[in-house]
Scaffold this motif. Structure first.
Motif, short mmCIF file in Angstrom:
data_model
loop_
_atom_site.label_atom_id
_atom_site.label_comp_id
_atom_site.label_asym_id
_atom_site.label_seq_id
_atom_site.Cartn_x
_atom_site.Cartn_y
_atom_site.Cartn_z
N TYR A 1 -7.13 -13.12 -17.43
CA TYR A 1 -6.71 -11.49 -17.47
C TYR A 1 -7.86 -10.90 -16.97
N LEU A 2 -7.75 -9.88 -15.75
CA LEU A 2 -7.72 -9.70 -14.22
C LEU A 2 -7.79 -7.70 -14.58
N HIS A 3 -8.18 -7.17 -14.89
CA HIS A 3 -8.24 -5.54 -14.66
C HIS A 3 -8.21 -4.96 -13.16
N ILE A 4 -6.96 -4.29 -12.68
CA ILE A 4 -5.97 -4.51 -11.88
C ILE A 4 -7.65 -3.55 -10.57
N ALA A 5 -8.62 -2.89 -11.24
CA ALA A 5 -9.62 -2.41 -10.26
C ALA A 5 -10.81 -4.20 -10.25
N ASP A 6 -10.40 -4.74 -10.62
CA ASP A 6 -11.64 -5.76 -10.68
C ASP A 6 -10.61 -6.55 -9.26
N VAL A 7 -9.43 -6.81 -9.45
CA VAL A 7 -9.22 -7.53 -8.14
C VAL A 7 -9.11 -6.87 -7.23
N ILE A 8 -8.61 -5.61 -6.56
CA ILE A 8 -8.27 -4.94 -5.59
C ILE A 8 -9.64 -4.44 -5.24
N SER A 9 -11.29 -4.90 -5.74
CA SER A 9 -12.59 -5.23 -5.33
C SER A 9 -13.02 -6.43 -4.58
N ALA A 10 -12.24 -7.18 -4.99
CA ALA A 10 -12.19 -8.96 -4.48
C ALA A 10 -11.22 -8.87 -3.42
N TYR A 11 -10.30 -8.57 -3.72
CA TYR A 11 -9.27 -8.34 -2.42
C TYR A 11 -10.27 -7.67 -1.10
N LEU A 12 -10.68 -6.56 -1.11
CA LEU A 12 -11.57 -6.05 -0.32
C LEU A 12 -12.54 -6.88 0.30
N LEU A 13 -13.26 -7.36 -0.30
CA LEU A 13 -14.32 -8.80 -0.22
C LEU A 13 -13.86 -9.10 0.50
N LEU A 14 -13.01 -9.82 -0.22
CA LEU A 14 -12.15 -11.05 0.99
C LEU A 14 -11.58 -10.34 2.59
N ALA A 15 -11.47 -8.99 2.57
CA ALA A 15 -11.06 -9.28 4.11
C ALA A 15 -11.78 -9.11 4.87
N ASP A 16 -13.31 -8.77 3.88
CA ASP A 16 -14.75 -8.43 5.00
C ASP A 16 -15.34 -9.53 5.05
N ARG A 17 -15.44 -10.86 3.82
CA ARG A 17 -16.60 -11.45 4.19
C ARG A 17 -15.81 -12.64 3.61
#
Length: 320
Positions: free
Chosen positions: A223-239
């Motif tokens: 399980y991940l907190h939604i805030a950490d999922v969002i940060s992962a998605y933003l980083l994947l879009a960038d890097r």
């Protein structure tokens, strides 16, 4: 200013992602069915005024083509999908049409414009850790090299989505990153999902007499907190590297019983945990935990919260 297009924009993840993008000062287009975004109450009234809502059905190729034309995005997050596995089981055709072919329609519209130099967005296609299916507990946490053996219609439709999406990258150069996102939750998550359901049921336990909390399979999930999922998605879009798939996971598993006990503890409630045979599913995957090593290595992502933060957020919201 970067323009983002979020399909499935009225959903749980879409709303949280829009909130994060607005906080950065980005331009956000949300798309989905209906005349205006519904879904969870995550965005404030002011934030809802800042986003642009574009009605589109991913089952309709003309709708999707017009959506891409109207948005002209720099980055796309493809979140639209049949996300609740029992819904996929009830209507397999719809699940494949929305989850797999929806991505195909979107990427076809992008490919057409990329070929003429109109736009070339990075597209993040959100999949599921359930794509891996059954693996021995000793193999956990699973890395992206693990075979995909989906056992449910939902998982199979998501695996098909990934295969089709990466083909657009390999064949036509469309910039695509796929996620295999493991369980996540937080404020606004649907009441039918595990942690929100357990929190609600604990809050509804009687104040007198013998209190029992009935569970089904005592499976282990990541399980991940939604805030950490969002940060992962933003980083994947960038890097993130185009043409690659990434686990979005914590690398740690927790059982349903342990989650239930944690919720009871943090709610200050005592109850006997029992098993309800009607909730037991013979096809449930016993253990499913993902390794975030690739995501961490390539983007620098670091989770900041735990399942306890999810529980506390939901419990606090329930008492407000």
């Amino acid at each position: 200013m970067t323009r983002f297009l979020l399909t499935g924009g009225s959903g749980f993840v879409g709303q949280w992602l829009a909130k994060a993008l607005l906080a950065r000062g980005d331009s956000v287009d949300l798309s989905g069915l209906g005349a205006a975004p519904g879904g969870p109450n995550v965005l404030t009234a002011d934030e809802r005024r800042q986003v642009r809502w574009l009605t589109a059905d991913v089952r309709d190729a003309e709708d999707v083509d017009l959506l891409v034309e109207r948005s002209r995005p720099d980055v796309v997050f493809h979140l639209a999908g049949v996300s609740y596995p029992p819904d996929a089981e009830r209507s397999p055709t719809t699940a494949y049409d929305v989850n797999a072919l929806g991505a195909v329609r979107l990427l076809t519209a992008i490919r057409r414009r990329r070929a003429t130099g109109v736009l070339d967005p990075m597209t993040v296609i959100v999949g599921s850790g359930m794509q891996y299916g059954n693996h021995p507990a000793a193999d956990m946490p699973l890395r992206e090299s693990a075979p995909q053996r989906p056992v449910s219609i939902y998982a199979a439709s998501k695996a098909a989505q990934e295969v089709a999406s990466l083909q657009f990258c390999r064949d036509a150069g469309v910039r695509v990153v796929c996620t295999r996102s493991f369980n996540h939750s937080g404020l606004g998550h649907g009441a039918q999902y595990l942690i929100p359901s357990l929190v609600r049921r604990v809050r509804e336990l009687p104040t007198r007499g013998v209190r029992q909390l009935a569970l089904g399979n005592d499976v282990v999930r990541d399980y991940l907190h939604i805030a950490d999922v969002i940060s992962a998605y933003l980083l994947l879009a960038d890097r993130g590297e185009s043409g690659e798939a990434y686990n979005v996971a914590s690398g740690r598993g927790i059982s349903v019983t342990a989650l239930a006990n944690e919720i009871l503890l943090r709610a200050g409630v005592t109850a006997d945990i029992t098993t309800d045979p009607s909730l037991v599913r013979s096809t449930d995957i016993p253990v499913l935990v993902g390794s975030p090593a690739k995501l961490v290595e390539q983007t620098g992502w670091t989770p900041t919260k735990t399942h306890v933060d999810i529980i506390d957020d939901l419990l606090n919201a329930a008492t407000e």
